[in-house]
Design a protein around this motif. Structure first.
Motif, PDB file in Angstrom:
ATOM      1  N   UNK A   1       0.826  -1.204   0.000  1.00 15.49           N
ATOM      2  CA  UNK A   1       0.000   0.000   0.000  1.00 15.49           C
ATOM      3  C   UNK A   1       0.862   1.257   0.000  1.00 15.49           C
ATOM      4  N   UNK A   2       1.941   1.255   0.806  1.00 14.81           N
ATOM      5  CA  UNK A   2       2.811   2.428   0.865  1.00 14.81           C
ATOM      6  C   UNK A   2       4.218   2.001   1.262  1.00 14.81           C
ATOM      7  N   UNK A   3       5.194   2.803   0.813  1.00 13.35           N
ATOM      8  CA  UNK A   3       6.603   2.566   1.126  1.00 13.35           C
ATOM      9  C   UNK A   3       7.198   3.888   1.546  1.00 13.35           C
ATOM     10  N   UNK A   4       7.961   3.857   2.617  1.00 13.89           N
ATOM     11  CA  UNK A   4       8.628   5.070   3.106  1.00 13.89           C
ATOM     12  C   UNK A   4      10.046   4.709   3.509  1.00 13.89           C
ATOM     13  N   UNK A   5      11.015   5.481   2.988  1.00 15.37           N
ATOM     14  CA  UNK A   5      12.402   5.272   3.383  1.00 15.37           C
ATOM     15  C   UNK A   5      12.667   6.044   4.666  1.00 15.37           C
TER      16      UNK A   5
ATOM     17  N   UNK B   1      10.037   1.321   5.461  1.00  8.76           N
ATOM     18  CA  UNK B   1       8.825   1.001   6.204  1.00  8.76           C
ATOM     19  C   UNK B   1       7.728   0.758   5.172  1.00  8.76           C
ATOM     20  N   UNK B   2       7.121  -0.419   5.213  1.00  4.26           N
ATOM     21  CA  UNK B   2       6.082  -0.769   4.247  1.00  4.26           C
ATOM     22  C   UNK B   2       4.787  -1.122   4.947  1.00  4.26           C
TER      23      UNK B   2
ATOM     24  N   UNK C   1      -3.914  -5.828   7.461  1.00  2.22           N
ATOM     25  CA  UNK C   1      -2.945  -4.773   7.175  1.00  2.22           C
ATOM     26  C   UNK C   1      -1.745  -4.972   8.098  1.00  2.22           C
ATOM     27  N   UNK C   2      -0.548  -5.039   7.511  1.00  8.71           N
ATOM     28  CA  UNK C   2       0.672  -5.309   8.271  1.00  8.71           C
ATOM     29  C   UNK C   2       1.717  -4.254   7.915  1.00  8.71           C
ATOM     30  N   UNK C   3       2.402  -3.723   8.944  1.00  4.18           N
ATOM     31  CA  UNK C   3       3.506  -2.799   8.719  1.00  4.18           C
ATOM     32  C   UNK C   3       4.806  -3.537   9.018  1.00  4.18           C
ATOM     33  N   UNK C   4       5.764  -3.423   8.093  1.00  2.00           N
ATOM     34  CA  UNK C   4       7.057  -4.073   8.253  1.00  2.00           C
ATOM     35  C   UNK C   4       8.154  -3.037   8.054  1.00  2.00           C
ATOM     36  N   UNK C   5       9.117  -3.024   8.965  1.00  2.00           N
ATOM     37  CA  UNK C   5      10.314  -2.190   8.820  1.00  2.00           C
ATOM     38  C   UNK C   5      11.482  -3.144   8.639  1.00  2.00           C
TER      39      UNK C   5
ATOM     40  N   UNK D   1       4.261   1.191  -4.214  1.00  2.00           N
ATOM     41  CA  UNK D   1       2.847   0.915  -3.952  1.00  2.00           C
ATOM     42  C   UNK D   1       2.277   0.146  -5.137  1.00  2.00           C
ATOM     43  N   UNK D   2       1.508  -0.895  -4.838  1.00  2.00           N
ATOM     44  CA  UNK D   2       0.904  -1.719  -5.874  1.00  2.00           C
ATOM     45  C   UNK D   2       1.681  -2.984  -6.185  1.00  2.00           C
TER      46      UNK D   2
END
Length: 154
Positions: free
Chosen positions: A38-42, A109-110, A119-123, A134-135
């Protein structure tokens, strides 16, 4: 003993930067779940690292200061100059080498949505050979010990 000390120092300095899961290593997997990114953040993580060579740097400064101080005077004056040079060299080396330094690690961070609707957040550590957007279709790899990695689903 010196090679062992160098190896231990290298492991301590490089240890936090190296992922616990090497993509080229076979490890036991508990579960694999497919998902969409859904989203990616460095992000960047910084940590303080103690300089374990500081004592040797101060010792080297003291020796160098003593050698330079020994060049001046004669008799007891030369002894005084050697001692003062040793103290000055150690003091300068002590002030020039900080006890700690900062080390930065690049992470990502995804936020992913699994096929089951979770919904899962992984660092995890940044891997330049595997960039996420995303996608993207990915797989969550649950490893023994509670670790989770995200890999591309090919």
């Amino acid at each position: 003993m010196k090679p062992l000390s160098i190896l231990l120092l290298a492991m301590m300095l490089c240890g936090p930067a190296v992922a616990k899961y090497n993509r080229n290593q076979a490890v036991p997997v508990e579960q694999v779940v497919y998902a969409d990114v859904e989203s990616v953040r460095e992000i960047t993580r910084e940590e303080l690292v103690e300089d374990r060579n500081r004592g040797w740097k101060v010792f080297g400064g003291a020796v160098l200061g003593g050698v330079i101080g020994h060049q001046f005077g004669s008799g007891s004056g030369q002894d005084v100059a050697t001692v003062l040079g040793t103290l000055a060299g150690a003091g300068i080396a002590n002030n020039r080498s900080p006890a700690y330094r900062t080390q930065s690690y690049q992470l990502i961070e995804m936020m992913v949505m699994s096929e089951q609707g979770e919904r899962v957040m992984v660092v995890q550590d940044f891997d330049p050979g595997m960039r996420f957007r995303a996608g993207d279709k990915v797989r969550l790899v649950y490893l023994q010990g509670g670790q989770v990695r995200v890999d591309k689903a090919y």
